[in-house]
Write a protein that holds these residues in place. Structure first.
Motif, PDB file in Angstrom:
ATOM      1  N   ILE A 283      -3.206 -23.781   6.420  1.00 53.21           N
ATOM      2  CA  ILE A 283      -4.403 -22.926   6.447  1.00 53.21           C
ATOM      3  C   ILE A 283      -4.374 -22.124   7.746  1.00 53.21           C
ATOM      4  O   ILE A 283      -4.398 -22.701   8.844  1.00 53.21           O
ATOM      5  N   ARG A 284      -4.295 -20.806   7.636  1.00 48.79           N
ATOM      6  CA  ARG A 284      -4.307 -19.959   8.819  1.00 48.79           C
ATOM      7  C   ARG A 284      -5.684 -20.013   9.489  1.00 48.79           C
ATOM      8  O   ARG A 284      -6.714 -20.123   8.798  1.00 48.79           O
ATOM      9  N   PRO A 285      -5.745 -19.937  10.819  1.00 44.42           N
ATOM     10  CA  PRO A 285      -7.024 -20.058  11.536  1.00 44.42           C
ATOM     11  C   PRO A 285      -8.057 -19.026  11.106  1.00 44.42           C
ATOM     12  O   PRO A 285      -9.251 -19.308  11.083  1.00 44.42           O
ATOM     13  N   GLU A 286      -7.592 -17.806  10.754  1.00 41.93           N
ATOM     14  CA  GLU A 286      -8.529 -16.767  10.347  1.00 41.93           C
ATOM     15  C   GLU A 286      -9.018 -16.945   8.918  1.00 41.93           C
ATOM     16  O   GLU A 286      -9.939 -16.247   8.474  1.00 41.93           O
ATOM     17  N   ALA A 287      -8.405 -17.894   8.170  1.00 39.79           N
ATOM     18  CA  ALA A 287      -8.834 -18.163   6.789  1.00 39.79           C
ATOM     19  C   ALA A 287      -9.957 -19.184   6.729  1.00 39.79           C
ATOM     20  O   ALA A 287     -10.472 -19.474   5.649  1.00 39.79           O
ATOM     21  N   LEU A 288     -10.340 -19.736   7.871  1.00 40.89           N
ATOM     22  CA  LEU A 288     -11.449 -20.680   7.946  1.00 40.89           C
ATOM     23  C   LEU A 288     -12.705 -19.916   8.344  1.00 40.89           C
ATOM     24  O   LEU A 288     -12.760 -19.295   9.412  1.00 40.89           O
ATOM     25  N   LEU A 289     -13.706 -19.919   7.482  1.00 45.46           N
ATOM     26  CA  LEU A 289     -14.924 -19.142   7.685  1.00 45.46           C
ATOM     27  C   LEU A 289     -16.068 -20.080   8.054  1.00 45.46           C
ATOM     28  O   LEU A 289     -16.381 -21.005   7.297  1.00 45.46           O
ATOM     29  N   LEU A 290     -16.667 -19.841   9.209  1.00 47.07           N
ATOM     30  CA  LEU A 290     -17.734 -20.709   9.697  1.00 47.07           C
ATOM     31  C   LEU A 290     -19.099 -20.091   9.413  1.00 47.07           C
ATOM     32  O   LEU A 290     -19.299 -18.888   9.562  1.00 47.07           O
ATOM     33  N   SER A 291     -20.013 -20.948   9.004  1.00 45.99           N
ATOM     34  CA  SER A 291     -21.385 -20.511   8.773  1.00 45.99           C
ATOM     35  C   SER A 291     -22.335 -21.573   9.312  1.00 45.99           C
ATOM     36  O   SER A 291     -22.114 -22.775   9.094  1.00 45.99           O
ATOM     37  N   PRO A 292     -23.393 -21.157  10.011  1.00 46.46           N
ATOM     38  CA  PRO A 292     -24.354 -22.160  10.505  1.00 46.46           C
ATOM     39  C   PRO A 292     -25.215 -22.740   9.395  1.00 46.46           C
ATOM     40  O   PRO A 292     -25.885 -23.756   9.590  1.00 46.46           O
ATOM     41  N   GLN A 293     -25.172 -22.102   8.215  1.00 43.14           N
ATOM     42  CA  GLN A 293     -25.979 -22.571   7.090  1.00 43.14           C
ATOM     43  C   GLN A 293     -25.133 -23.448   6.155  1.00 43.14           C
ATOM     44  O   GLN A 293     -23.959 -23.162   5.923  1.00 43.14           O
ATOM     45  N   PRO A 294     -25.709 -24.523   5.609  1.00 46.45           N
ATOM     46  CA  PRO A 294     -24.968 -25.344   4.639  1.00 46.45           C
ATOM     47  C   PRO A 294     -24.529 -24.512   3.442  1.00 46.45           C
ATOM     48  O   PRO A 294     -25.206 -23.550   3.059  1.00 46.45           O
ATOM     49  N   SER A 295     -23.390 -24.879   2.857  1.00 45.87           N
ATOM     50  CA  SER A 295     -22.854 -24.118   1.732  1.00 45.87           C
ATOM     51  C   SER A 295     -22.281 -25.079   0.705  1.00 45.87           C
ATOM     52  O   SER A 295     -21.611 -26.067   1.067  1.00 45.87           O
TER      53      SER A 295
END
Length: 355
Positions: A283-295
């Motif tokens: 998994i490339r580092p830029e392919a990990l998407l962070l969100s402060p909201q639960p998903s």
């Protein structure tokens, strides 16, 4: 200087090179097509520089064949091969002017003085050093000296142009500029070029194709995009850019596609010949998407580290898959250490690894 009509292919056919009991190149085969720039990439000691020297004739093969175009040059000495090399050290003569350095090879080849000088001046103009011919190398910057070395090689109009770590003595900003100049020259002149580096970013930036070497053998070869998006193994995945290697489960395979469970996330990925069962994914580092909201399509994770790097943020997060390295370009939405985030996967940048 005109486009190089002599540019031709280079072929290695089962080439081995041993120094006593040490095998530096182990039965490798590849073809470098005419008018392309191909980079030999790998860590120190992998055999890339020896491979370059075998093309140049500075080393002779222990087994196999080397062809330049249709000509078998396996036993042809360096002086009779139509190749030129740009060395890491530049190898300029300190007592000669810049123009004399560029014209040196032309003089040695028997060209008349006036014609040699004219071609040398053309070469300096080509690399952006018109008017610098009367200076000594010591009066130039490192980047300018490198361009003199490139001009000296180019004026010989070789079939193949070789670069041995040409930018390693330059600072980071200058490396970027000079590599762009080398690439532009190669494309404009239509030379066949072979480029050696251990710098992955440099290789991705200048190459039509890359040959990744490990332990005297070829780990993978392909276009920059193929190597980055479809690494053949864990070595290539981690050497070409950053990658998070994680354990996954292939639920089922339907021809070229596989249903894969990555932590709590289900994803469809190219199967790459793998069967159902436990596997690894990069998994490339830029392919990990962070969100402060639960998903619902994400994994709850904690931010362990957050680093500001000007153009992007770098995070380390503690996830159900283990620690993951994340690159995030959203500078205005920096997430503090200790925060809980949801980690989702982008559509690109996740690849099953075929060991």
């Amino acid at each position: 200087m005109r486009s190089n009509t002599k540019a031709t292919a280079v072929t290695f056919d089962g080439v081995t090179k041993a120094f006593g009991s040490v095998v530096a190149v182990d039965n490798i085969s590849f073809t470098i097509e005419a008018v392309t720039l191909v980079t030999l990439l790998g860590p120190s000691g992998c055999g890339k520089t020896t491979t370059l020297r075998l093309i140049a004739g500075l080393e002779m093969v222990t087994g196999g064949r080397v062809l330049i175009g249709e000509t078998d040059v396996t036993r042809t000495p360096a002086t009779e091969r139509d190749v030129s090399m740009v060395f890491q050290s530049y190898a300029l003569f300190p007592h000669m002017t810049v123009l004399e350095n560029v014209a040196y090879g032309l003089h040695v080849s028997g060209l008349a003085k006036a014609e040699a000088q004219a071609r040398a001046e053309d070469g300096l103009d080509l690399v952006g050093l018109k008017g610098y011919g009367a200076r000594l190398p010591s009066e130039l910057s490192g980047g300018q000296q490198q361009r003199v070395a490139v001009a000296r090689a180019l004026v010989l109009e070789p079939q193949v142009l070789l670069f041995d770590e040409p930018l390693s003595n330059l600072d980071a900003k200058l490396r970027r500029r000079v590599r762009e100049e080398i690439r532009e020259l190669q494309q404009n002149l239509g030379t066949t070029s072979v480029y050696v580096t251990h710098d992955q970013e440099e290789a991705l930036a200048v190459s039509d194709r890359i040959i990744v070497m490990k332990n005297a053998a070829i780990a993978q070869q392909g276009t920059p995009r193929e190597l980055y998006e479809e690494p053949a193994n864990t070595f290539v995945a981690t050497f070409i850019g950053d990658a998070n290697l994680v354990n996954v489960e292939i639920i089922e395979v339907h021809g070229e596609w596989a249903s894969v469970r990555i932590g709590s996330i289900d994803k469809t990925l190219p199967s790459r010949g793998l069967k159902a069962g436990v596997a690894k994914a990069a998994i490339r580092p830029e392919a990990l998407l962070l969100s402060p909201q639960p998903s619902v399509d994400g994994m709850a994770s904690g931010v362990l580290k957050a680093t500001y790097l000007g153009s992007h943020m770098e995070y380390t997060v503690d996830s159900p898959l283990g620690e993951l390295f994340v690159i995030d370009s959203r500078m205005a939405q920096a997430i503090p250490v200790g925060a809980t985030v949801s980690v989702r996967l982008a559509d690109q940048g996740v690849t099953l690894i075929r060991e």
